[in-house]
Design an enzyme around this catalytic site. Sequence first.
Site, PDB file in Angstrom:
ATOM      1  N   THR A   1       0.835  -1.316   0.166  1.00 50.38           N
ATOM      2  CA  THR A   1      -0.069  -0.299  -0.422  1.00 50.38           C
ATOM      3  C   THR A   1       0.742   1.375  -0.135  1.00 50.38           C
ATOM      4  O   THR A   1       1.679   0.754   0.805  1.00 50.38           O
ATOM      5  CB  THR A   1      -0.521  -0.257   0.914  1.00 50.38           C
ATOM      6  OG1 THR A   1      -0.306   0.290   2.536  1.00 50.38           O
ATOM      7  CG2 THR A   1      -1.501  -1.244   1.516  1.00 50.38           C
ATOM      8  N   GLY A   2       0.745   1.990  -1.230  1.00 51.88           N
ATOM      9  CA  GLY A   2       1.446   3.707  -1.053  1.00 51.88           C
ATOM     10  C   GLY A   2       2.717   3.133  -1.690  1.00 51.88           C
ATOM     11  O   GLY A   2       3.269   3.445  -1.439  1.00 51.88           O
ATOM     12  N   GLY A   3       2.161   2.560  -2.406  1.00 50.04           N
ATOM     13  CA  GLY A   3       3.472   2.088  -3.274  1.00 50.04           C
ATOM     14  C   GLY A   3       4.172   3.267  -4.513  1.00 50.04           C
ATOM     15  O   GLY A   3       4.695   2.971  -5.553  1.00 50.04           O
TER      16      GLY A   3
ATOM     17  N   SER B   1       5.285   6.181  -4.419  1.00 52.73           N
ATOM     18  CA  SER B   1       6.396   7.061  -4.101  1.00 52.73           C
ATOM     19  C   SER B   1       6.911   6.714  -2.589  1.00 52.73           C
ATOM     20  O   SER B   1       6.624   5.430  -2.073  1.00 52.73           O
ATOM     21  CB  SER B   1       6.072   8.330  -3.770  1.00 52.73           C
ATOM     22  OG  SER B   1       5.265   8.658  -2.882  1.00 52.73           O
ATOM     23  N   GLY B   2       8.588   7.027  -2.199  1.00 50.85           N
ATOM     24  CA  GLY B   2       8.819   6.528  -1.190  1.00 50.85           C
ATOM     25  C   GLY B   2       9.441   5.137  -1.063  1.00 50.85           C
ATOM     26  O   GLY B   2       9.751   4.958  -1.832  1.00 50.85           O
ATOM     27  N   ILE B   3       9.075   4.756   0.333  1.00 54.63           N
ATOM     28  CA  ILE B   3       9.181   3.685   0.628  1.00 54.63           C
ATOM     29  C   ILE B   3       9.118   2.706   0.288  1.00 54.63           C
ATOM     30  O   ILE B   3       9.159   1.515  -0.304  1.00 54.63           O
ATOM     31  CB  ILE B   3       9.085   3.599   2.213  1.00 54.63           C
ATOM     32  CG1 ILE B   3      10.735   4.764   2.949  1.00 54.63           C
ATOM     33  CG2 ILE B   3       9.274   2.068   3.079  1.00 54.63           C
ATOM     34  CD1 ILE B   3       9.867   4.567   4.303  1.00 54.63           C
ATOM     35  N   GLY B   4       7.579   2.724  -0.504  1.00 59.25           N
ATOM     36  CA  GLY B   4       6.400   1.660  -1.160  1.00 59.25           C
ATOM     37  C   GLY B   4       7.310   1.269  -2.308  1.00 59.25           C
ATOM     38  O   GLY B   4       7.257   0.286  -2.412  1.00 59.25           O
TER      39      GLY B   4
ATOM     40  N   SER C   1       7.874   3.055  12.556  1.00 61.00           N
ATOM     41  CA  SER C   1       8.350   4.882  12.976  1.00 61.00           C
ATOM     42  C   SER C   1       9.211   4.241  13.944  1.00 61.00           C
ATOM     43  O   SER C   1       8.405   3.932  14.501  1.00 61.00           O
ATOM     44  CB  SER C   1       7.614   5.517  12.335  1.00 61.00           C
ATOM     45  OG  SER C   1       8.914   7.035  12.837  1.00 61.00           O
TER      46      SER C   1
ATOM     47  N   TYR D   1       0.840  11.546  15.553  1.00 62.61           N
ATOM     48  CA  TYR D   1       1.698  10.614  14.162  1.00 62.61           C
ATOM     49  C   TYR D   1       2.206   9.309  15.052  1.00 62.61           C
ATOM     50  O   TYR D   1       2.206   8.761  14.618  1.00 62.61           O
ATOM     51  CB  TYR D   1       2.718  11.441  14.007  1.00 62.61           C
ATOM     52  CG  TYR D   1       4.075  10.631  12.775  1.00 62.61           C
ATOM     53  CD1 TYR D   1       2.990   9.901  11.254  1.00 62.61           C
ATOM     54  CD2 TYR D   1       4.784  10.503  13.067  1.00 62.61           C
ATOM     55  CE1 TYR D   1       3.908   9.309  10.343  1.00 62.61           C
ATOM     56  CE2 TYR D   1       5.416   9.557  11.873  1.00 62.61           C
ATOM     57  CZ  TYR D   1       5.015   8.786  10.666  1.00 62.61           C
ATOM     58  OH  TYR D   1       6.177   8.552  10.037  1.00 62.61           O
TER      59      TYR D   1
HETATM   60  N1  NAP Z   1      10.143   9.018   5.107  1.00 65.62           N
HETATM   61  C1  NAP Z   1      10.518   9.160   6.674  1.00 65.62           C
HETATM   62  O1  NAP Z   1      11.610   9.541   7.306  1.00 65.62           O
HETATM   63  C2  NAP Z   1       9.719   7.941   7.035  1.00 65.62           C
HETATM   64  C3  NAP Z   1      10.167   7.378   8.643  1.00 65.62           C
HETATM   65  C4  NAP Z   1       9.414   6.670   9.505  1.00 65.62           C
HETATM   66  C5  NAP Z   1       8.333   5.943   8.530  1.00 65.62           C
HETATM   67  N2  NAP Z   1       7.906   6.561   7.335  1.00 65.62           N
HETATM   68  C6  NAP Z   1       6.459   6.104   7.049  1.00 65.62           C
HETATM   69  O2  NAP Z   1       6.977   5.061   5.491  1.00 65.62           O
HETATM   70  C7  NAP Z   1       5.530   5.195   5.080  1.00 65.62           C
HETATM   71  C8  NAP Z   1       5.854   5.326   3.764  1.00 65.62           C
HETATM   72  O3  NAP Z   1       5.893   6.742   3.566  1.00 65.62           O
HETATM   73  P1  NAP Z   1       7.084   7.776   3.062  1.00 65.62           P
HETATM   74  O4  NAP Z   1       8.243   8.329   3.207  1.00 65.62           O
HETATM   75  O5  NAP Z   1       8.168   6.681   1.735  1.00 65.62           O
HETATM   76  O6  NAP Z   1       6.141   8.869   2.248  1.00 65.62           O
HETATM   77  P2  NAP Z   1       5.935   9.402   0.851  1.00 65.62           P
HETATM   78  O7  NAP Z   1       6.755   8.755  -0.342  1.00 65.62           O
HETATM   79  O8  NAP Z   1       5.141  10.125   1.333  1.00 65.62           O
HETATM   80  O9  NAP Z   1       4.650   8.151   0.297  1.00 65.62           O
HETATM   81  C9  NAP Z   1       3.577   7.829   0.873  1.00 65.62           C
HETATM   82  C10 NAP Z   1       3.138   6.245   0.048  1.00 65.62           C
HETATM   83  O10 NAP Z   1       1.506   6.381   0.787  1.00 65.62           O
HETATM   84  C11 NAP Z   1       0.749   7.204  -0.267  1.00 65.62           C
HETATM   85  N3  NAP Z   1      -0.981   7.256   0.383  1.00 65.62           N
HETATM   86  C12 NAP Z   1      -0.386   7.900   1.422  1.00 65.62           C
HETATM   87  N4  NAP Z   1      -2.082   8.473   1.911  1.00 65.62           N
HETATM   88  C13 NAP Z   1      -2.390   7.247   0.841  1.00 65.62           C
HETATM   89  C14 NAP Z   1      -3.596   6.816   1.556  1.00 65.62           C
HETATM   90  N5  NAP Z   1      -4.892   7.793   2.490  1.00 65.62           N
HETATM   91  N6  NAP Z   1      -4.545   5.386   1.110  1.00 65.62           N
HETATM   92  C15 NAP Z   1      -3.336   5.112  -0.213  1.00 65.62           C
HETATM   93  N7  NAP Z   1      -2.005   5.427  -0.386  1.00 65.62           N
HETATM   94  C16 NAP Z   1      -1.944   6.602   0.050  1.00 65.62           C
HETATM   95  C17 NAP Z   1       1.086   7.971  -1.075  1.00 65.62           C
HETATM   96  O11 NAP Z   1       0.081   7.605  -2.047  1.00 65.62           O
HETATM   97  P3  NAP Z   1      -0.840   9.723  -2.597  1.00 65.62           P
HETATM   98  O12 NAP Z   1       0.383  10.123  -2.250  1.00 65.62           O
HETATM   99  O13 NAP Z   1      -0.612   9.277  -3.870  1.00 65.62           O
HETATM  100  O14 NAP Z   1      -1.328   9.076  -1.485  1.00 65.62           O
HETATM  101  C18 NAP Z   1       2.224   7.318  -0.900  1.00 65.62           C
HETATM  102  O15 NAP Z   1       2.733   6.477  -2.557  1.00 65.62           O
HETATM  103  C19 NAP Z   1       5.177   5.578   5.795  1.00 65.62           C
HETATM  104  O16 NAP Z   1       3.497   5.135   6.504  1.00 65.62           O
HETATM  105  C20 NAP Z   1       5.275   6.611   6.717  1.00 65.62           C
HETATM  106  O17 NAP Z   1       4.710   7.575   7.703  1.00 65.62           O
HETATM  107  C21 NAP Z   1       8.043   7.186   6.813  1.00 65.62           C
END
Ligand code: NAP
Length: 247
Positions: free
Chosen positions: A12-14, A16-19, A135, A148
């Site tokens: 899920t959430g694939g 951008s970023g980690i996904g 996290s 958060y």
């Molecule tokens: N980056 C960090 O420093 C960090 C650290 C610890 C944990 N995390 C966690 O890592 C996970 C991924 O985040 P990321 O850092 O890779 O950020 P990201 O690049 O913003 O990616 C987030 C992904 O989740 C999707 N998303 C957000 N809300 C959604 C929803 N309601 N339904 C379906 N998809 C949704 C986004 O797609 P859309 O934009 O199209 O909605 C995107 O694909 C998150 O759970 C975040 O809390 C991140």
Amino acid sequence: MDTLTGKIALVTGGNSGIGYATAKELKRQGAQVIITGRRKTAVDQAAAELGVTGIVADQGQLAAVEKLAAAVQELYQTIDILFINAGILEGASIEQATEDVFDRVMNVNFKGAYFTLSRFIPLLNDGGSVVFLSSNTASMDGANSSIYSSSKAALNAVMRIAAVELASRQIRVNSVSPGPTQTEILTKAGYSSEQLKQLDQWMLDRIPLKQIGKAEDVGKMVAYFSSDAARFITGAELIMDGGMSLK
Ligand SMILES: NC(=O)c1ccc[n+]([C@@H]2O[C@H](COP(=O)([O-])OP(=O)(O)OC[C@H]3O[C@@H](n4cnc5c(N)ncnc54)[C@H](OP(=O)(O)O)[C@@H]3O)[C@@H](O)[C@H]2O)c1
């Protein structure tokens, strides 16, 4: 390496970023991958780049989660790997918190993640793997992160209980808890590039290994948890934050 051949994975959430990085790694290791996200253009583009299936689904809405489960069942019948990753970041002090921020963050990060697991349990093959993206903040005490951090701490609680509930089917449930990782999450949270620079420095000052994490490293860890190499690991939280949460 080709350790996930024959497995079907949902991320899920694939888009951008980690996904995105994890979908790429799972595919590289042989899995067939489905990604989700809210923005259709981003989902379509990522799916085309990665050579995977893309489905638009809002993790914050139970009806959309159930529709996603039905669509995946129709396309693939069952899955082996469930990576519940989609999440958003918004900060506020407890005093200034609003119901809107609380609901937005909890709906996606906790309620949506919870029901994604719930509604995909019937589709998971015995011997499958579930990974929650939590996290390091779940076990930290940073000001302005109460909503958060609570959403992620709640995920870890569900993770451990799910590990117990699903063990009889040899389904393992774990969480990966990164620290600061280079992705789009902070830009989406509204930070300007100048604020991001300052925040990076603030975080680097607090990370003993003096690095910001890479989404690819998280992807490799999720792939490891999803593979047979981790067949005796369930109910575990793996913190990967360069030592940031060490006391
Ligand atoms: N980056 C960090 O420093 C960090 C650290 C610890 C944990 N995390 C966690 O890592 C996970 C991924 O985040 P990321 O850092 O890779 O950020 P990201 O690049 O913003 O990616 C987030 C992904 O989740 C999707 N998303 C957000 N809300 C959604 C929803 N309601 N339904 C379906 N998809 C949704 C986004 O797609 P859309 O934009 O199209 O909605 C995107 O694909 C998150 O759970 C975040 O809390 C991140």
